[in-house]
Design an enzyme around this catalytic site. Structure first.
Site, PDB file in Angstrom:
ATOM      1  CG  LEU A  83       3.219  -4.132   1.579  1.00 51.79           C
ATOM      2  CD1 LEU A  83       3.244  -2.770   2.252  1.00 51.79           C
ATOM      3  CD2 LEU A  83       4.289  -5.035   2.193  1.00 51.79           C
ATOM      4  N   GLY A 118      -0.778  -0.701   2.504  1.00 55.44           N
ATOM      5  CA  GLY A 118      -1.834  -0.968   1.528  1.00 55.44           C
ATOM      6  C   GLY A 118      -1.350  -1.196   0.112  1.00 55.44           C
ATOM      7  CD  GLN A 119       3.959   0.306  -1.055  1.00 51.72           C
ATOM      8  OE1 GLN A 119       4.715  -0.536  -1.523  1.00 51.72           O
ATOM      9  NE2 GLN A 119       4.369   1.323  -0.319  1.00 51.72           N
ATOM     10  CD  GLU A 120      -1.580  -5.011  -7.374  1.00 48.08           C
ATOM     11  OE1 GLU A 120      -1.073  -4.002  -7.909  1.00 48.08           O
ATOM     12  OE2 GLU A 120      -2.148  -5.918  -8.000  1.00 48.08           O
TER      13      GLU A 120
END
Ligand code: G3D
Ligand code: MG
Length: 201
Positions: free
Chosen positions: A83, A79-81
């Protein structure tokens, strides 16, 4: 259990409808997506590390108390920006989405709302049912359900996106089965509608 970096459709083509339901677990980093997945898979709490690519598991989930089950093929995507642009390639053939939010993270609720609305508005995701998991309800500062609903503007998801908001605590698994039952019911209903529409044509 797996943690890879390649895109899913390079490995698995679209699953035929009689196979496990293709469910993509999305949400901001640290919302509890991987904890949800491993709670369902192992029926116990598993300590997580930040997901760099994706984790995937096929899991049989009990539906109600009469021994009925359904097979879900879950894709838990980082969920990191950086990704998030990849999310689209996972949702392409999705039967349903699970969007996990951290009910304590008030500051990033707006960001979660933006991502949720962005992914559900995509042409290929129109009508795909969404289970919104208001996670970390065990924490004292967790927002009430009504507040999560308002901040995520769920009522604006559009008439064509069926959704259900489920309070949960992924570390002990509370609310997860109930939520998946609701997601399953929404998927079955949508499939019925699609079959009826096909017959009418
Ligand atoms: P992600 O996959 O969405 O990035 P993770 O999130 O599943 O890795 O979880 C992020 C952190 O939130 C983890 O803590 C995890 O234990 C915690 N967490 C997940 N679900 C719950 C919950 O229901 N309640 C509480 N209190 N914590 C939860 P760490 O400390 O490892 O960062
Ligand atoms: Mg993760």
């Amino acid at each position: 259990m797996g943690n890879g970096l390649s895109e899913p459709h390079a490995i698995f083509p679209c699953l035929p409808s009689f196979q496990a339901l293709h469910i993509v677990i999305l949400g901001l980093d640290c919302a509890g997506k991987t904890t949800v997945l491993y709670r369902l898979r192992f029926n116990e709490f598993v300590n997580t590390v930040p997901t760099k690519g994706f984790n995937t598991e096929k899991i049989k989930v009990a539906l109600g108390s009469k021994g009925r089950t359904a097979a879900f093929h879950f894709w838990d995507v980082g969920g990191q920006e950086k990704l998030r642009p990849l999310w689209r390639s996972y949702t392409r053939c999705a039967d349903g989405l699970v969007f996990v939010v951290d009910s304590v993270d008030v500051e990033r609720m707006e960001e979660a709302k933006t991502e949720l609305h962005k992914i559900t508005r995509l042409q290929e995701n129109q009508g795909v049912p969404v289970l919104v998991v208001a996670n970390k309800q065990d924490l004292r500062s967790a927002l009430a359900l009504g507040e999560v609903e308002r901040l995520l503007a769920l009522s604006e998801l559009g008439a064509h996106t069926p959704w259900h908001l489920q309070p949960a605590c992924a570390i002990i698994g509370e609310g997860l089965q109930e939520g998946l039952e609701r997601l399953h019911a929404m998927i079955v209903k949508r499939r019925k509608m699609m079959r009826q529409q096909k017959r009418k044509r």
